[in-house]
Scaffold this motif. Structure first.
Motif, PDB file in Angstrom:
ATOM      1  N   HIS A   1       0.852  -1.190   0.000  1.00  9.23           N
ATOM      2  CA  HIS A   1       0.000   0.000   0.000  1.00  9.23           C
ATOM      3  C   HIS A   1       0.886   1.238   0.000  1.00  9.23           C
ATOM      4  CE1 HIS A   1      -3.894  -1.934   0.532  1.00  9.23           C
ATOM      5  NE2 HIS A   1      -3.300  -2.795   1.354  1.00  9.23           N
ATOM      6  N   GLY A   2       0.488   2.226  -0.804  1.00  7.23           N
ATOM      7  CA  GLY A   2       1.274   3.450  -0.873  1.00  7.23           C
ATOM      8  C   GLY A   2       2.276   3.459  -1.997  1.00  7.23           C
ATOM      9  N   HIS A   3       2.515   2.304  -2.639  1.00 10.84           N
ATOM     10  CA  HIS A   3       3.431   2.261  -3.776  1.00 10.84           C
ATOM     11  C   HIS A   3       2.809   3.033  -4.932  1.00 10.84           C
ATOM     12  CE1 HIS A   3       6.031   0.836  -6.979  1.00 10.84           C
ATOM     13  NE2 HIS A   3       6.818   0.236  -6.080  1.00 10.84           N
ATOM     14  N   ALA A   4       3.588   3.893  -5.575  1.00 15.12           N
ATOM     15  CA  ALA A   4       3.069   4.759  -6.641  1.00 15.12           C
ATOM     16  C   ALA A   4       2.498   3.977  -7.817  1.00 15.12           C
ATOM     17  CB  ALA A   4       4.172   5.696  -7.127  1.00 15.12           C
ATOM     18  N   MET A   5       2.996   2.748  -8.044  1.00 14.61           N
ATOM     19  CA  MET A   5       2.568   1.971  -9.207  1.00 14.61           C
ATOM     20  C   MET A   5       1.539   0.908  -8.843  1.00 14.61           C
ATOM     21  SD  MET A   5       4.251   3.354 -11.649  1.00 14.61           S
ATOM     22  CE  MET A   5       4.163   2.164 -12.994  1.00 14.61           C
ATOM     23  N   ARG A   6       1.034   0.924  -7.630  1.00 15.68           N
ATOM     24  CA  ARG A   6       0.131  -0.132  -7.178  1.00 15.68           C
ATOM     25  C   ARG A   6      -1.135  -0.215  -8.035  1.00 15.68           C
ATOM     26  NH1 ARG A   6      -1.213  -3.224  -2.588  1.00 15.68           N
ATOM     27  NH2 ARG A   6      -3.461  -3.410  -2.252  1.00 15.68           N
ATOM     28  N   ALA A   7      -1.730   0.930  -8.353  1.00 14.73           N
ATOM     29  CA  ALA A   7      -2.990   0.920  -9.112  1.00 14.73           C
ATOM     30  C   ALA A   7      -2.803   0.379 -10.524  1.00 14.73           C
ATOM     31  CB  ALA A   7      -3.581   2.329  -9.158  1.00 14.73           C
ATOM     32  N   ILE A   8      -1.822   0.883 -11.249  1.00 17.98           N
ATOM     33  CA  ILE A   8      -1.617   0.432 -12.622  1.00 17.98           C
ATOM     34  C   ILE A   8      -1.114  -1.006 -12.658  1.00 17.98           C
ATOM     35  CG2 ILE A   8       0.751   1.337 -12.760  1.00 17.98           C
ATOM     36  CD1 ILE A   8      -1.878   1.203 -15.597  1.00 17.98           C
ATOM     37  N   ALA A   9      -0.347  -1.394 -11.652  1.00 19.79           N
ATOM     38  CA  ALA A   9       0.094  -2.791 -11.584  1.00 19.79           C
ATOM     39  C   ALA A   9      -1.093  -3.716 -11.354  1.00 19.79           C
ATOM     40  CB  ALA A   9       1.127  -2.962 -10.468  1.00 19.79           C
TER      41      ALA A   9
END
Length: 207
Positions: free
Chosen positions: A119-127
């Motif tokens: 959680h909080g990783h900048a690429m989490r949503a697109i990944a």
């Protein structure tokens, strides 16, 4: 040499090079008439007189965008392949069964890697979006793999090969958004080719 997707983007890259460094501008001006060459629709080559020019242009390409699509590169490669066997000779039958299994194996690895970002990783949503698309395609291929348009079509084989190579690279680029989004775009393009080739949908899917 640098490859871009249009003469317009080639001009933009050269213009920024000239703007950023007057010495580069002088060097580019000496070759302005021969530095850009259109190879095919969606594929343009920019030739530089030194490696340093090309390296600076590569950085600008990442900033401005304009990479050629895998599909256009693939079409050009198909045009330069040796001619196929004469029509009187039987062609080897295409069977994409092994590629289905390879995609299933690789997709599970990639979905796991992309789906476990903190959680909080900048690429989490697109990944997560990428993982969902890959997982969804795997389900479609599994349910439709007996379809002759899917099982015995060379276009499907080419797209599956390219797709496997593309998704394998996605987890390794997760800390570089520029590379990841380039891979994401390439993945979508190959998925589009696959789905367009055997059309596993009907009008009701769009209602």
């Amino acid at each position: 040499m640098l490859f871009v997707n249009s003469e317009g983007n080639a001009s933009r890259i050269l213009a920024k090079l000239k703007h950023d460094n007057w010495k580069l501008a002088l060097g580019l001006a000496r070759k302005s008439s021969t530095s850009v060459k259109r190879l095919h629709n969606g594929l343009v080559a920019i030739e530089f007189e030194s490696r340093s020019y090309a390296q600076k242009a590569e950085k600008i390409l990442k900033l401005l965008g304009g990479r050629p699509s895998n599909h256009e590169v693939g079409k050009l490669a198909s045009l330069t392949r040796p001619p196929s066997a004469p029509s009187g000779q039987p062609r080897a039958k295409v069977d994409n069964g092994a590629l289905f299994e390879l995609f299933k194996e690789e997709s599970h690895k990639v979905v796991t890697a992309l789906g476990h970002l903190p959680h909080g990783h900048a690429m989490r949503a697109i990944a997560g979006c990428s993982a969902s698309l890959i997982n969804g395609l795997d389900k479609v291929l599994t349910s439709e793999r007996s379809d002759p348009e899917l099982k015995n079509t060379p276009l499907v084989a080419n797209a599956l090969n390219a797709l496997v190579n593309t998704i394998r690279a996605l987890p390794t680029t997760i800390e570089d958004s520029t590379l990841f989004f380039a891979g994401y775009a390439a993945m979508l393009e190959e998925m589009h080719l696959l789905l367009a080739s055997f059309k596993p949908y009907t009008d009701t899917d769009f209602k």
